[in-house]
Design a protein around this motif. Structure first.
Motif, short mmCIF file in Angstrom:
data_model
loop_
_atom_site.label_atom_id
_atom_site.label_comp_id
_atom_site.label_asym_id
_atom_site.label_seq_id
_atom_site.Cartn_x
_atom_site.Cartn_y
_atom_site.Cartn_z
N ASN A 498 -3.48 -4.71 -5.87
CA ASN A 498 -3.99 -3.89 -4.76
C ASN A 498 -3.59 -2.43 -4.93
OD1 ASN A 498 -5.42 -5.75 -3.34
ND2 ASN A 498 -3.78 -6.24 -1.88
N ALA A 502 -5.93 0.78 -5.57
CA ALA A 502 -5.92 1.93 -4.65
C ALA A 502 -5.71 3.23 -5.42
CB ALA A 502 -4.81 1.76 -3.62
N ASP A 527 3.16 2.34 -2.85
CA ASP A 527 2.32 3.22 -3.68
C ASP A 527 2.01 4.48 -2.91
OD1 ASP A 527 -0.43 3.20 -2.33
OD2 ASP A 527 -0.02 1.04 -2.52
N ILE A 532 -3.69 2.82 4.27
CA ILE A 532 -4.58 1.93 5.03
C ILE A 532 -4.89 2.59 6.36
CG2 ILE A 532 -4.82 -0.41 5.98
CD1 ILE A 532 -2.24 -0.91 4.02
N ILE A 540 -5.79 -6.39 7.84
CA ILE A 540 -5.77 -6.64 6.38
C ILE A 540 -5.16 -7.99 6.01
CG2 ILE A 540 -5.82 -4.21 5.64
CD1 ILE A 540 -2.80 -4.46 5.18
N PHE A 545 -10.70 -10.73 4.84
CA PHE A 545 -10.94 -9.32 5.17
C PHE A 545 -10.77 -8.50 3.90
CE2 PHE A 545 -9.51 -5.04 5.96
CZ PHE A 545 -10.47 -4.58 6.86
N THR A 546 -11.83 -7.78 3.56
CA THR A 546 -11.76 -6.91 2.38
C THR A 546 -12.60 -5.67 2.60
OG1 THR A 546 -12.16 -6.76 0.00
CG2 THR A 546 -13.67 -8.14 1.24
N THR A 547 -12.17 -4.54 1.97
CA THR A 547 -12.99 -3.32 2.03
C THR A 547 -13.56 -3.02 0.64
OG1 THR A 547 -11.01 -2.03 1.59
CG2 THR A 547 -11.63 -2.27 3.91
N LYS A 548 -13.37 -3.99 -0.29
CA LYS A 548 -13.82 -3.77 -1.66
C LYS A 548 -15.11 -4.56 -1.92
CE LYS A 548 -8.98 -3.61 -2.85
NZ LYS A 548 -7.88 -4.43 -3.31
N GLY A 551 -14.09 -7.61 -3.72
CA GLY A 551 -12.83 -8.21 -3.25
C GLY A 551 -13.05 -9.60 -2.68
N THR A 552 -11.99 -10.40 -2.65
CA THR A 552 -12.09 -11.74 -2.07
C THR A 552 -11.55 -11.78 -0.65
OG1 THR A 552 -9.89 -12.37 -2.82
CG2 THR A 552 -11.72 -12.80 -4.31
N GLY A 553 -10.69 -10.79 -0.34
CA GLY A 553 -10.08 -10.79 1.00
C GLY A 553 -9.02 -11.87 1.15
N GLY A 555 -6.15 -11.87 -1.08
CA GLY A 555 -4.91 -11.43 -1.75
C GLY A 555 -3.72 -11.37 -0.80
N LEU A 556 -3.84 -10.61 0.29
CA LEU A 556 -2.69 -10.44 1.19
C LEU A 556 -2.44 -11.71 2.01
CD1 LEU A 556 -3.19 -6.75 2.40
CD2 LEU A 556 -1.56 -7.64 0.74
P1 ADP Z 1 -8.81 -7.69 -1.50
O1 ADP Z 1 -7.86 -7.00 -2.39
O2 ADP Z 1 -9.56 -8.75 -2.21
O3 ADP Z 1 -9.67 -6.80 -0.70
P2 ADP Z 1 -6.55 -8.25 0.04
O4 ADP Z 1 -6.24 -9.25 1.09
O5 ADP Z 1 -5.61 -8.19 -1.09
O6 ADP Z 1 -7.99 -8.49 -0.41
O7 ADP Z 1 -6.61 -6.84 0.69
C1 ADP Z 1 -7.29 -6.65 1.91
C2 ADP Z 1 -7.55 -5.16 2.12
O8 ADP Z 1 -6.34 -4.50 2.36
C3 ADP Z 1 -8.12 -4.45 0.93
O9 ADP Z 1 -9.52 -4.63 0.86
C4 ADP Z 1 -7.73 -3.01 1.21
O10 ADP Z 1 -8.66 -2.42 2.10
C5 ADP Z 1 -6.44 -3.16 1.88
N1 ADP Z 1 -5.28 -2.90 1.01
C6 ADP Z 1 -4.47 -3.81 0.46
N2 ADP Z 1 -3.52 -3.19 -0.29
C7 ADP Z 1 -3.73 -1.87 -0.22
C8 ADP Z 1 -3.08 -0.70 -0.77
N3 ADP Z 1 -2.02 -0.78 -1.57
N4 ADP Z 1 -3.60 0.53 -0.45
C9 ADP Z 1 -4.66 0.63 0.35
N5 ADP Z 1 -5.30 -0.43 0.90
C10 ADP Z 1 -4.87 -1.67 0.61
#
Ligand code: ADP
Length: 590
Positions: A498, A502, A527, A532, A540, A545-548, A551-553, A555-556
């Motif tokens: 992530n 970013a 970082d 965010i 997040i 939930f993803t903004t990519k 992305g799969t949403g 990860g976190l």
């Molecule tokens: P994905 O990476 O697949 O989108 P995640 O659950 O890992 O899914 O992340 C969810 C959202 O959190 C990301 O789409 C992003 O918008 C935000 N995010 C996560 N880590 C960071 C980061 N280090 N800097 C900025 N935004 C982040």
């Protein structure tokens, strides 16, 4: 009616005492003087009678004006003078009933008028009637004080001449001495009374001052104040009553504080201007500060934007029943959630301020959240188990086939590119499946000792960092956890990926710090990317939930899930100026 001040009262009493003292002194002096006068009078009467018997009346009766030069006059005068000296009187004289001298041991020549006797006519007449008498004190012709006695000189034909004697000046000297001593005694006793009064005023004033100071300190809220006045009098009793009253107030306050302090809910009260007047221990704990009293409620809540907004609405008299307010960024940021309620503080029917109660419902919300997600996961898990089985095996075969195509298509640029994309998508799908497997809890934990800095370095080294992005891992080797290595590395990989994503466009740095703190092991991944947006921080951690775009949403959500499985917590921070920080806290192995 207004009572006179204590000092004025004492002065009046002192004045009265002085007047009484003077009156008594004068009375005693008068009595003494009269007694002395009477005594001396009796002695003078006796002397005058004695001298009268010795007077040669026919001879003395013959002395007229100018006879003072006669030898006979001189002899008779000298004899009278000797008798007077022997009797201790100042002067003796013989005079007729017309008050003219015939013989005088004093300055008067025969035939001179004795004007001083005019003032003592009564006594002269008494003597002339045959009864010797003494005068009262009177002033002589020269203005000096005198006391005299008169006695008749008896002859056959009755009383023709009279003898007068004057007291010696010694008597008046002792009288003056007596007067002086009386005055001195009066003055001395007055001075002693004044001094005693001054001492009493000072002592009473000092004790009353202690009582007054204690009252004024207690009125200002200082309940450590005590009068501590000793003595069995009224002031002592007043001091003891006051001390007992303050002790009762302290008791009541402590009781009130103990009741407030033992409440789980944080309680705060303000006055009408919004300044905090009451705050219990839970309030101090929740807001993380001890200096709540005397500060405006808005200032106290300045670091908590959501609570600040709630308080402003409440202070303005708005509707504020049962709101839920996030503290420290709320649940996603590892903060807390409180059920807030504000109501007007009413005293004697009037609005006297605001009462605010905050009940920490963080654990409740976390439990609810976990329960919800567990329910979802359980349902998902059941379905996913079958699905994964169906997809994973064909996908693995498909990837092998695609890989086999690499060699034949080595020289052909376009088909080769299509193949690369297909392989990349296949890998993404494989990753998603792996994520999903963890997320749905389909894999049992395989515990082993994991050296965290080493694991973090291995994960960071496996990622392809562009030149513009620097990644550092700090932490002493040996900081270890008993954990599922694959899951832990997976979580770290998700966080680093992530951060990398970013920073890919703008460049920057990622820092991983592993540290052992009191009872916990902390891994921080920070970082300096764009960060965010505030409105997204809460979301997040939600699954999917993803903004990519690709992305799969998950990860976190997986990071969160891995932490849950290891009894840890996740805290997210993204300051307004940019950058994102993820703090993973694990209980330290015992
Ligand atoms: P994905 O990476 O697949 O989108 P995640 O659950 O890992 O899914 O992340 C969810 C959202 O959190 C990301 O789409 C992003 O918008 C935000 N995010 C996560 N880590 C960071 C980061 N280090 N800097 C900025 N935004 C982040």
């Amino acid at each position: 009616m207004r009572r006179p001040a204590f000092g004025a009262l004492l002065l009046a009493i002192l004045g009265l005492l002085t007047a009484t003292e003077l009156a008594l002194g004068t009375l005693v002096y008068r009595r003494l003087r009269e007694a002395l006068e009477a005594d001396l009078g009796r002695r003078l009467v006796h002397v005058s009678q004695l001298l009268a018997t010795g007077v040669d009346a026919p001879l003395v009766d013959q002395f007229r004006d100018g006879d003072e030069a006669l030898a006979a006059y001189g002899i008779v005068r000298e004899r009278l003078a000797a008798q007077a000296r022997a009797a201790g009187v100042e002067r003796a004289y013989v005079f007729d009933r017309a008050l003219a001298t015939r013989l005088d041991t004093g300055p008067k020549a025969p035939g001179s008028a004795l004007y001083a006797l005019l003032a003592n006519r009564l006594e002269v007449e008494s003597a002339a009637a045959g009864r010797a008498a003494a005068t009262r004190l009177y002033r002589g012709e020269d203005g000096s004080l005198r006391l005299s006695a008169f006695a008749p000189v008896v002859r056959e034909g009755g009383v023709g001449l009279l003898v007068g004697v004057d007291a010696s000046p010694d008597f008046f000297a002792s009288l003056a001495a007596l007067r002086r001593q009386m005055l001195l005694l009066g003055g001395a006793s007055l001075a002693v009374a004044g001094l005693a009064a001054m001492l009493i005023v000072r002592q009473v004033g000092e004790r009353l001052g202690r009582v007054r100071r204690a009252v004024s300190r207690a009125t200002r809220g200082d309940l450590t104040a005590r009068a501590e006045v000793a003595g069995a009098d009224e002031i002592g009793a007043l001091g003891r009553d006051l001390d007992a009253m303050i002790a009762t107030m302290v008791d009541a306050r402590d009781h009130f504080a103990a009741v407030l302090g033992s409440l789980e809910a944080a309680l705060l009260a303000t006055d009408t201007s919004g300044v905090v007047t009451v705050a219990n221990a839970s309030a101090r704990r929740l807001l993380g500060r001890d200096d709540l009293l005397g500060r405006p409620l808005t200032e106290v809540c300045a670091d908590e934007p959501a609570l600040g907004a709630f308080v402003r609405v409440a202070l303005a008299g708005g509707q504020t029943a049962g709101a839920e307010v996030a503290l420290g960024g709320g649940l996603p940021a590892g903060g807390r959630v409180v059920a807030a309620s504000a109501s007007p503080l009413v005293r004697s029917g009037e609005r006297a301020g605001l009462a605010l109660s905050l009940l920490d419902v963080t654990e409740l919300r976390l439990l609810e959240r976990r329960a919800r997600s567990n329910e979802r996961l359980a349902a998902l898990g059941g379905m996913a188990g079958g699905l994964l089985h169906e997809i994973r095996n064909p996908l693995a075969s498909m990837m092998v086939y695609l890989d086999l195509l690499r060699a034949p298509l080595a020289g052909e640029a376009e088909p080769r590119e299509v193949l690369d994309r297909a392989i990349a998508d296949g890998e993404r799908l494989a990753r998603f499946l792996e994520d999903f497997q963890i997320f749905a809890g389909l894999r049992p934990l395989r515990l082993e000792t994991v050296d965290l800095p080493r694991a973090a370095r291995a994960v960071a080294a496996a990622l392809a960092w562009p030149p513009a992005v620097a990644c550092s891992v700090q932490g002493e080797d040996g900081v270890a956890l008993v954990a599922d290595r694959r899951l832990l590395e997976h979580a770290l990989r998700n966080l680093l990926r992530n951060a990398l994503e970013a920073l890919t466009e703008r460049g920057g740095r990622v820092d991983v710090v592993v540290a052992r703190e009191e009872g916990v092991v902390v891994v921080g991944v920070t970082d300096d990317g764009p960060g965010i947006p505030a409105e997204e921080v809460e979301r997040i951690l939600d699954p999917l939930f993803t903004t990519k775009s690709r992305g799969t949403g998950l990860g976190l959500s997986i990071v969160q899930r891995v932490l849950e499985l290891h009894g840890g917590t996740l805290r997210v921070e993204s300051p307004a100026g940019g950058g994102a920080s993820f703090r993973l806290r694990f209980p330290a192995p015992s």
